[in-house]
Design a protein around this motif. Structure first.
Motif, PDB file in Angstrom:
ATOM      1  N   ASP A 186       0.735  -1.237   0.013  1.00 19.91           N
ATOM      2  CA  ASP A 186       0.076   0.191  -0.033  1.00 19.91           C
ATOM      3  C   ASP A 186       0.835   1.160  -0.023  1.00 19.91           C
ATOM      4  O   ASP A 186       1.922   1.406   0.750  1.00 19.91           O
ATOM      5  N   GLY A 187       0.450   2.402  -0.782  1.00 19.97           N
ATOM      6  CA  GLY A 187       1.029   3.448  -0.799  1.00 19.97           C
ATOM      7  C   GLY A 187       2.481   3.426  -0.894  1.00 19.97           C
ATOM      8  O   GLY A 187       3.246   4.131  -0.144  1.00 19.97           O
ATOM      9  N   ASP A 193      -1.290   0.326  -4.852  1.00 19.78           N
ATOM     10  CA  ASP A 193      -2.489   1.180  -5.176  1.00 19.78           C
ATOM     11  C   ASP A 193      -2.149   2.755  -5.403  1.00 19.78           C
ATOM     12  O   ASP A 193      -3.331   3.272  -5.894  1.00 19.78           O
ATOM     13  N   HIS A 194      -1.220   3.300  -4.950  1.00 18.64           N
ATOM     14  CA  HIS A 194      -0.820   4.795  -5.311  1.00 18.64           C
ATOM     15  C   HIS A 194       0.373   5.280  -4.530  1.00 18.64           C
ATOM     16  O   HIS A 194       1.037   4.374  -3.801  1.00 18.64           O
ATOM     17  N   ASP A 234       2.570   2.377   3.445  1.00 15.71           N
ATOM     18  CA  ASP A 234       1.675   3.593   3.080  1.00 15.71           C
ATOM     19  C   ASP A 234       1.747   4.358   4.539  1.00 15.71           C
ATOM     20  O   ASP A 234       1.726   5.665   4.594  1.00 15.71           O
ATOM     21  N   SER A 239      -6.630   4.440  -1.193  1.00 17.67           N
ATOM     22  CA  SER A 239      -6.765   3.026  -0.935  1.00 17.67           C
ATOM     23  C   SER A 239      -7.933   2.427  -1.665  1.00 17.67           C
ATOM     24  O   SER A 239      -8.128   1.304  -2.062  1.00 17.67           O
TER      25      SER A 239
HETATM   26 ZN   LIG Z   1      -3.341   2.868  -0.221  1.00 12.43          ZN
END
Ligand SMILES: [Zn+2]
Length: 547
Positions: free
Chosen positions: A38-39, A314-315, A272, A83
């Motif tokens: 994540d992130g 996701d980013h 993240d 997210s």
């Molecule tokens: Zn995320």
């Protein structure tokens, strides 16, 4: 309703500014594992690799040979991903808005990046995980380091317009019959969820690493550690909390008992969080823990020969760089860039916990013990006078600053990592994949194409929009002409339908209805959205319940 789904189908096949590809032919495999760091901006991955090399942990990451492209992960109305909407898109094929969990987004005509049908707003969208369980009788699992109803896992097994509503999301996740749920969040488990686990033959292990390690049953298992998220890998006590790699191995061991195969999502949730904090050592070590989990999944996939793995973020987050203004140019050595961070034995939140039980007089020595940093006088003051330092000398004024913020400031002053922000960023993210026949998405792809690829790899042949129509029909259509009422005064909203002498009761965010008090399993979760006062139910609920 049919018209809406046609529009929705058109929406998801529209692909924007993309020159990469989800291969035309993807040989379906028995098992699909999707792994989300994540992130995670690309800088974190580079730093993790150099960190490993500097610390003689190997010259490569496990993902290195499998990196095959980049992914643009936009929201339906904004280029920077988040997210909840990004994982929603991976799981359903429809980009969504910030805060949305696997539902069709409300149109935002001035800003929408994808064409949207306003009439579809709030429609719960079937996820790949639900498709695997319901259409293919596969086992399903989620492994995370955040609390279990956090955005990314929530997107796989629940539907709601507000990611923050853990009550409504957690209930759906329990009633969605996951075979495996490993992660954090004991404080979110309710008595109702426990009762459902009992009735559905799900073993619930709470803060019990030993029982988790010994578990070898054939039934479903939830092993939940800590009140909310589990500690960062660097701070983790292995006796109390398994690593992401260990949880991944255990999940695969359990899920692979199903001869129909499985769908598993593994999230390195807190890369993240570390990026939001600008906590470099936490970013790096969390990513390495995630990469180790990928190594475990890869080991299984290569042996098994019928498993595909897709690995991505996701980013971006915080614009992490190796080198920053005034520090770390092209003449700075590997040691110059990576020695200081390699001395940090705790993340900033880990260090904060330690300082909170350290007397002011001992802070200097303890800080040096865990970071190898000799605190300057003003730095020491910034810690012992922090407003939330628990054993601050109250005769002295607080500096009004947060302890963790000042720990991070000091740790970052000794390294050359850069951060442009404390929030999500919009550059594309890394993509890595393994498929036994080499059928992988390559080049620059979008979040929509990632869903298309996984759909193909899973060998599904019922389009997700069609499944959404079957699992989540509006009550106004399913129950047209019948006598029903919605009661929103209880713990969860309830729909009651009366026909002759029979009464059907349907609670929201559950998968168990009842007729005249007798429970009936619906096979999928029910959703109630207050924004449009609508219950979303199985289209064949009357047949299912014999009403
Ligand atoms: Zn995320």
């Amino acid at each position: 309703m049919r018209k809406f789904f046609v529009v929705y189908l058109l929406t998801i096949v529209t692909v924007f500014f993309s020159c990469g590809q989800s291969p035309e032919k993807v040989k379906p495999v028995k098992n699909v594992i999707v792994m989300i760091s994540d992130g995670t901006s690309t800088g974190v991955i580079s730093a993790a690799r150099w960190y490993k090399m500097y610390n003689k942990m190997g010259d490569n990451l496990n993902i290195d040979p499998y990196i095959c492209g980049t992914v643009s992960t936009f929201c339906s109305n904004a280029p920077i991903g988040d997210s909840a909407p990004t994982m929603s898109c991976y799981m359903t094929g429809v980009p969504s808005r910030s805060g949305n969990v696997a539902i069709y987004p409300v149109a935002d005509p001035d800003n929408d990046i994808v064409p949207l049908d306003p009439a579809m707003a709030y429609q719960p969208l079937a996820t790949l995980l639900e498709a695997a369980r319901i259409l293919q009788n596969k086992s399903t699992g989620l492994v995370v380091t955040c609390e279990f109803p956090h955005a990314t896992p929530a997107d796989c097994a629940s539907h709601y317009n507000d990611r923050g509503n853990y009550k409504n999301i957690a209930s759906q996740m329990a009633y969605n019959d996951l075979d495996v749920m490993f992660g954090g969040g004991n404080s979110i488990i309710t008595d109702d969820m426990k009762a459902y686990f009992e009735n559905s033959g799900t073993t619930l292990l709470q803060d019990d690493a030993t029982a988790f390690r010994n578990f070898n049953g054939n039934g479903k298992i939830w092993a939940i550690f800590d009140r909310m998220d589990v500690p960062y890998d660097l701070d983790r006590d292995p006796a109390k909390t398994p690593s992401l790699e260990e949880m991944t191995r255990k999940a695969i061991e359990q899920l692979s008992k199903n001869k129909n195969g499985f769908f598993l999502m593994v999230e390195g949730s807190k890369v993240d969080w570390a990026a939001h904090d600008n906590d470099a050592v936490a970013c790096i070590t969390e990513f390495i823990a995630f990469d180790n989990a990928f190594g475990a999944a890869l080991e299984f996939a290569r042996k098994n020969g019928e498993t595909a793995i897709i690995v991505l973020s996701d980013h971006g987050n915080s614009g992490f760089t190796i080198g920053r203004t005034g520090c770390g140019g092209s003449t700075t050595s590997l040691a110059g860039l990576f020695d200081a961070v390699s001395q940090y034995k705790k993340t900033a939140p880990g260090m904060e916990d330690i300082l909170n039980t350290t007397q002011p007089d001992d802070v200097k020595e303890v800080f040096a013990k865990y970071t190898n940093i000799e605190l300057k006088d003003e730095e020491l003051q910034s810690l012992v006078q922090a407003r939330n330092y628990r054993i601050r000398d109250n005769s002295q004024p607080s500096n009004g600053q947060a302890l963790k913020t000042n720990i991070i400031k000091i740790m970052n002053s000794r390294t050359c990592f850069g951060f442009t922000s404390g929030s999500h960023t919009g550059e594309e993210v890394f993509l890595a994949a393994y498929h036994p026949k080499g059928h992988r998405p390559t080049g620059f792809v979008t979040n929509i194409q990632i869903n298309e690829y996984m759909y193909k790899a899973m060998g599904l042949n019922t389009p997700l929009p069609e499944l959404s129509g079957k699992l989540f029909a509006k009550h106004t259509e399913t129950l047209a002409g019948l006598d029903y009422k919605i009661d929103t005064t209880g713990d969860f909203p309830t729909l009651t339908v009366t026909k002759g002498s029979n009464t059907l009761t349907v609670p929201a965010f559950s998968s168990v209805a009842s007729v005249n008090g007798k429970p009936i399993a619906l096979g999928s979760v029910t959703v109630y959205i207050d924004k449009n006062d609508t219950f979303y139910l199985p289209a064949d609920i009357l047949k299912k319940t014999g009403l």
